[in-house]
Design an enzyme around this catalytic site. Structure first.
Site, PDB file in Angstrom:
ATOM      1  N   HIS A 160     -18.194  -3.845 -17.132  1.00 27.59           N
ATOM      2  CA  HIS A 160     -18.716  -4.328 -15.349  1.00 27.59           C
ATOM      3  C   HIS A 160     -18.907  -2.583 -15.143  1.00 27.59           C
ATOM      4  O   HIS A 160     -18.794  -1.553 -14.221  1.00 27.59           O
ATOM      5  CB  HIS A 160     -16.824  -4.484 -14.840  1.00 27.59           C
ATOM      6  CG  HIS A 160     -17.748  -4.429 -13.448  1.00 27.59           C
ATOM      7  ND1 HIS A 160     -18.414  -5.254 -12.697  1.00 27.59           N
ATOM      8  CD2 HIS A 160     -17.442  -3.720 -12.189  1.00 27.59           C
ATOM      9  CE1 HIS A 160     -18.768  -5.473 -11.084  1.00 27.59           C
ATOM     10  NE2 HIS A 160     -17.957  -4.287 -10.919  1.00 27.59           N
ATOM     11  N   ARG A 200     -18.682   3.761 -10.886  1.00 28.72           N
ATOM     12  CA  ARG A 200     -17.508   4.093 -11.310  1.00 28.72           C
ATOM     13  C   ARG A 200     -16.804   4.394 -12.409  1.00 28.72           C
ATOM     14  O   ARG A 200     -15.121   4.703 -11.926  1.00 28.72           O
ATOM     15  CB  ARG A 200     -17.135   2.396 -11.680  1.00 28.72           C
ATOM     16  CG  ARG A 200     -18.359   0.679 -10.455  1.00 28.72           C
ATOM     17  CD  ARG A 200     -18.114  -0.272 -11.107  1.00 28.72           C
ATOM     18  NE  ARG A 200     -19.250  -1.534 -10.675  1.00 28.72           N
ATOM     19  CZ  ARG A 200     -19.897  -1.270 -10.909  1.00 28.72           C
ATOM     20  NH1 ARG A 200     -20.822  -1.215 -11.682  1.00 28.72           N
ATOM     21  NH2 ARG A 200     -20.866  -2.921  -9.917  1.00 28.72           N
ATOM     22  N   ARG A 242     -23.248 -13.379  -8.427  1.00 35.10           N
ATOM     23  CA  ARG A 242     -24.443 -12.552  -7.389  1.00 35.10           C
ATOM     24  C   ARG A 242     -25.446 -12.574  -8.578  1.00 35.10           C
ATOM     25  O   ARG A 242     -26.750 -13.440  -7.910  1.00 35.10           O
ATOM     26  CB  ARG A 242     -24.394 -10.906  -8.283  1.00 35.10           C
ATOM     27  CG  ARG A 242     -22.963 -10.795  -7.020  1.00 35.10           C
ATOM     28  CD  ARG A 242     -23.193  -8.977  -7.457  1.00 35.10           C
ATOM     29  NE  ARG A 242     -22.785  -8.157  -6.393  1.00 35.10           N
ATOM     30  CZ  ARG A 242     -21.572  -7.123  -6.351  1.00 35.10           C
ATOM     31  NH1 ARG A 242     -21.745  -6.536  -7.614  1.00 35.10           N
ATOM     32  NH2 ARG A 242     -20.389  -6.551  -5.377  1.00 35.10           N
ATOM     33  N   LEU A 262      -8.806  -5.350 -10.390  1.00 36.07           N
ATOM     34  CA  LEU A 262      -9.980  -5.103  -9.860  1.00 36.07           C
ATOM     35  C   LEU A 262     -10.471  -3.759  -9.926  1.00 36.07           C
ATOM     36  O   LEU A 262     -11.257  -3.408 -10.168  1.00 36.07           O
ATOM     37  CB  LEU A 262     -10.176  -5.829  -8.030  1.00 36.07           C
ATOM     38  CG  LEU A 262     -11.334  -5.332  -7.316  1.00 36.07           C
ATOM     39  CD1 LEU A 262     -12.292  -7.316  -8.397  1.00 36.07           C
ATOM     40  CD2 LEU A 262     -11.271  -6.184  -6.485  1.00 36.07           C
ATOM     41  N   ASP A 312       0.830  -1.247   0.098  1.00 36.12           N
ATOM     42  CA  ASP A 312       0.021  -0.232   0.082  1.00 36.12           C
ATOM     43  C   ASP A 312       1.288   1.209   0.224  1.00 36.12           C
ATOM     44  O   ASP A 312       1.777   1.265   0.116  1.00 36.12           O
ATOM     45  CB  ASP A 312      -0.644  -0.176   1.373  1.00 36.12           C
ATOM     46  CG  ASP A 312      -2.197   0.675   0.587  1.00 36.12           C
ATOM     47  OD1 ASP A 312      -2.372   1.936   0.202  1.00 36.12           O
ATOM     48  OD2 ASP A 312      -3.054   0.221   1.369  1.00 36.12           O
TER      49      ASP A 312
HETATM   50  N1  LIG Z   1     -13.747  -4.803 -10.739  1.00 40.23           N
HETATM   51  C1  LIG Z   1     -15.171  -5.595  -9.284  1.00 40.23           C
HETATM   52  O1  LIG Z   1     -15.554  -6.725  -9.702  1.00 40.23           O
HETATM   53  C2  LIG Z   1     -14.051  -4.879  -7.886  1.00 40.23           C
HETATM   54  C3  LIG Z   1     -15.173  -4.613  -6.334  1.00 40.23           C
HETATM   55  C4  LIG Z   1     -14.503  -4.180  -6.141  1.00 40.23           C
HETATM   56  C5  LIG Z   1     -13.698  -3.137  -5.389  1.00 40.23           C
HETATM   57  N2  LIG Z   1     -13.118  -2.998  -6.953  1.00 40.23           N
HETATM   58  C6  LIG Z   1     -13.135  -2.011  -6.666  1.00 40.23           C
HETATM   59  O2  LIG Z   1     -11.146  -2.023  -6.481  1.00 40.23           O
HETATM   60  C7  LIG Z   1     -10.727  -0.575  -5.477  1.00 40.23           C
HETATM   61  C8  LIG Z   1     -10.737  -1.024  -4.635  1.00 40.23           C
HETATM   62  O3  LIG Z   1     -11.517  -1.107  -3.225  1.00 40.23           O
HETATM   63  P1  LIG Z   1     -11.032  -1.176  -1.845  1.00 40.23           P
HETATM   64  O4  LIG Z   1     -13.067  -1.939  -2.127  1.00 40.23           O
HETATM   65  O5  LIG Z   1     -10.285  -2.144  -2.023  1.00 40.23           O
HETATM   66  O6  LIG Z   1     -10.695   0.292  -1.423  1.00 40.23           O
HETATM   67  P2  LIG Z   1      -9.748   1.146   0.091  1.00 40.23           P
HETATM   68  O7  LIG Z   1     -10.360   2.462  -0.335  1.00 40.23           O
HETATM   69  O8  LIG Z   1     -10.441  -0.203   0.890  1.00 40.23           O
HETATM   70  O9  LIG Z   1      -8.556   0.071  -1.027  1.00 40.23           O
HETATM   71  C9  LIG Z   1      -7.677   0.886  -1.385  1.00 40.23           C
HETATM   72  C10 LIG Z   1      -6.399   0.748  -1.244  1.00 40.23           C
HETATM   73  O10 LIG Z   1      -5.697   1.485  -1.879  1.00 40.23           O
HETATM   74  C11 LIG Z   1      -4.700   2.454  -1.759  1.00 40.23           C
HETATM   75  N3  LIG Z   1      -4.164   3.289  -2.796  1.00 40.23           N
HETATM   76  C12 LIG Z   1      -4.442   4.143  -2.742  1.00 40.23           C
HETATM   77  N4  LIG Z   1      -3.939   5.308  -4.042  1.00 40.23           N
HETATM   78  C13 LIG Z   1      -2.179   4.183  -4.140  1.00 40.23           C
HETATM   79  C14 LIG Z   1      -1.300   4.022  -4.623  1.00 40.23           C
HETATM   80  N5  LIG Z   1      -0.887   5.142  -5.683  1.00 40.23           N
HETATM   81  N6  LIG Z   1      -0.807   2.960  -4.794  1.00 40.23           N
HETATM   82  C15 LIG Z   1      -0.878   1.927  -3.758  1.00 40.23           C
HETATM   83  N7  LIG Z   1      -1.825   1.916  -3.706  1.00 40.23           N
HETATM   84  C16 LIG Z   1      -2.628   2.603  -3.372  1.00 40.23           C
HETATM   85  C17 LIG Z   1      -5.475   2.673  -0.448  1.00 40.23           C
HETATM   86  O11 LIG Z   1      -3.508   3.331   0.787  1.00 40.23           O
HETATM   87  C18 LIG Z   1      -5.962   1.753  -0.280  1.00 40.23           C
HETATM   88  O12 LIG Z   1      -5.746   1.127   0.965  1.00 40.23           O
HETATM   89  C19 LIG Z   1     -11.882   0.396  -5.493  1.00 40.23           C
HETATM   90  O13 LIG Z   1     -11.640   1.107  -7.191  1.00 40.23           O
HETATM   91  C20 LIG Z   1     -13.388  -0.573  -6.155  1.00 40.23           C
HETATM   92  O14 LIG Z   1     -14.090   0.204  -6.763  1.00 40.23           O
HETATM   93  C21 LIG Z   1     -14.109  -3.214  -7.836  1.00 40.23           C
HETATM   94  O1  LIG Z   2     -19.425  -1.184  -7.306  1.00 36.04           O
HETATM   95  C1  LIG Z   2     -18.919  -0.960  -7.147  1.00 36.04           C
HETATM   96  O2  LIG Z   2     -18.264  -0.287  -7.115  1.00 36.04           O
HETATM   97  C2  LIG Z   2     -17.735  -2.261  -6.946  1.00 36.04           C
HETATM   98  C3  LIG Z   2     -17.649  -2.968  -7.272  1.00 36.04           C
HETATM   99  O3  LIG Z   2     -17.556  -2.897  -8.947  1.00 36.04           O
HETATM  100  C4  LIG Z   2     -18.264  -4.314  -7.024  1.00 36.04           C
HETATM  101  O4  LIG Z   2     -19.240  -4.885  -8.357  1.00 36.04           O
HETATM  102  O5  LIG Z   2     -18.614  -4.965  -6.140  1.00 36.04           O
END
Ligand SMILES: NC(=O)c1ccc[n+]([C@@H]2O[C@H](COP(=O)([O-])OP(=O)(O)OC[C@H]3O[C@@H](n4cnc5c(N)ncnc54)[C@H](O)[C@@H]3O)[C@@H](O)[C@H]2O)c1
Ligand SMILES: O=C(O)C[C@H](O)C(=O)O
Length: 295
Positions: free
Chosen positions: A160, A73, A136, A103, A16
């Protein structure tokens, strides 16, 4: 990270930003201390130093902002593109032979950014959405029918976003086509709930977005690659003509194995399904126009 370690898929390094170094080390140590109780053999460490991922086999990118209630998103694109570029450059430097699963949202566009920034071959840069979206869909179908989740097999195609394409025609409960055992209006409601599934969790949580099901989805893809399982799973893959699209990352059925995306499976679509997929692609392309990487 914990799920990866519980399955003994390898040693895990959580990276991180420097501001998070101590909490990241703390979380890693806390997870590691579960290993004697659960009996898994895997090391877990936390760091803000990219050198610690030296020669990793697989990197899962979850860095970036999650959306808040009321946001889409796609609203995250500008901020998360910068983060994705920084993270991708470091992966290229320290783990040049790795496979990557992205992700971070908006994930179709972010996977494209990672592909362009690393310059890795397309089979090694993969995005996650379809495993989660299908999970889901399957959850809602099992609830509706009051049957085991093990017997449900859904199918979601496309980007997505709220225009994703749950393909009911290719979805089954115990081998029976869904359309034969559920009334159309219940199927339509499940499709709609699946499309908005991420937003449903965002609204319920009030802060942040879904964790557990996305983590499980990433781990399933990681396992397919690390164990060369050759699973048929939906992945966000780079398209060069498949389904009629070019120079685009999009959710499609793939074979995932030791060589990453080993192939993309093209299935026949009805005109209605193709129209729905075109709409989903248009949404992804709209986001792509904002990317500095693509323009
Ligand atoms: N594709 C999917 O199905 C899906 C599902 C869930 C979440 N997500 C996405 O995943 C991402 C993370 O979600 P989350 O719930 O874990 O968020 P979160 O805020 O809990 O964690 C994100 C992390 O990224 C870190 N971060 C920020 N800038 C950074 C950098 N420059 N380098 C390294 N790390 C950095 C933050 O410090 C934090 O710990 C979001 O963009 C969310 O929308 C996508
Ligand atoms: O919906 C979001 O913003 C997070 C992720 O893409 C999800 O589908 O749970």
């Amino acid at each position: 990270a914990l799920m990866l370690a519980q399955k003994e898929l390898g040693d895990v390094v959580i990276v991180d930003i420097p501001a998070q170094t101590n909490p990241t080390k703390g979380k890693a140590l806390d997870m590691l201390e579960a290993s004697p109780v659960q009996g898994f053999n895997a090391n877990i460490t936390g760091t803000s130093n990219y050198e610690d991922i030296q020669d990793a086999d697989l990197v899962l990118i979850t860095a970036g902002l999650p959306r808040k209630p009321g946001m889409s998103r796609d609203d995250l694109v500008a901020t998360n593109e910068k983060i994705m570029i920084e993270v991708s450059k470091n992966i290229k430097k320290y783990a040049p032979n790795s496979y990557i699963i992205v992700l971070s949202n908006p994930v179709d566009a972010m996977t494209y950014v990672c592909y362009k920034t690393t310059g890795f071959p397309k089979n090694r840069v993969i995005g996650q959405s379809g495993v989660l979206d299908t999970a889901r869909f399957n959850t809602f179908v099992a609830q509706e029918l009051n049957v085991s989740i093990e017997d449900i097999s859904g199918f979601v195609l496309g980007g997505h976003g709220d225009d994703m394409v749950p393909l009911v025609r290719y979805s089954y409960a115990g081998g029976i086509p869904l359309e034969k055992i559920l009334p159309q209006e219940r199927i339509d409601a499940i499709v709609e709930r699946t499309r908005k599934g991420g937003g449903e969790i965002v609204n319920l949580l009030g802060q942040g977005s879904a964790y557990y099901a996305p983590a499980a989805s990433m781990v399933q893809m990681a396992e397919a690659i690390l164990k060369d399982k050759k699973r048929i799973l939906p992945s966000i893959a780079y398209l060069e003509g498949e389904y009629g699209y070019h120079d685009l990352y999009l959710g499609v059925p793939t074979i995932l194995g030791g060589n990453g995306i080993e192939s993309i499976i093209e299935i026949p679509l009805t005109p209605e399904e193709k129209t729905a997929l075109d709409k989903s692609v248009q949404s992804v392309q709209n986001v792509m126009t904002i990317l500095t990487t693509a323009n």
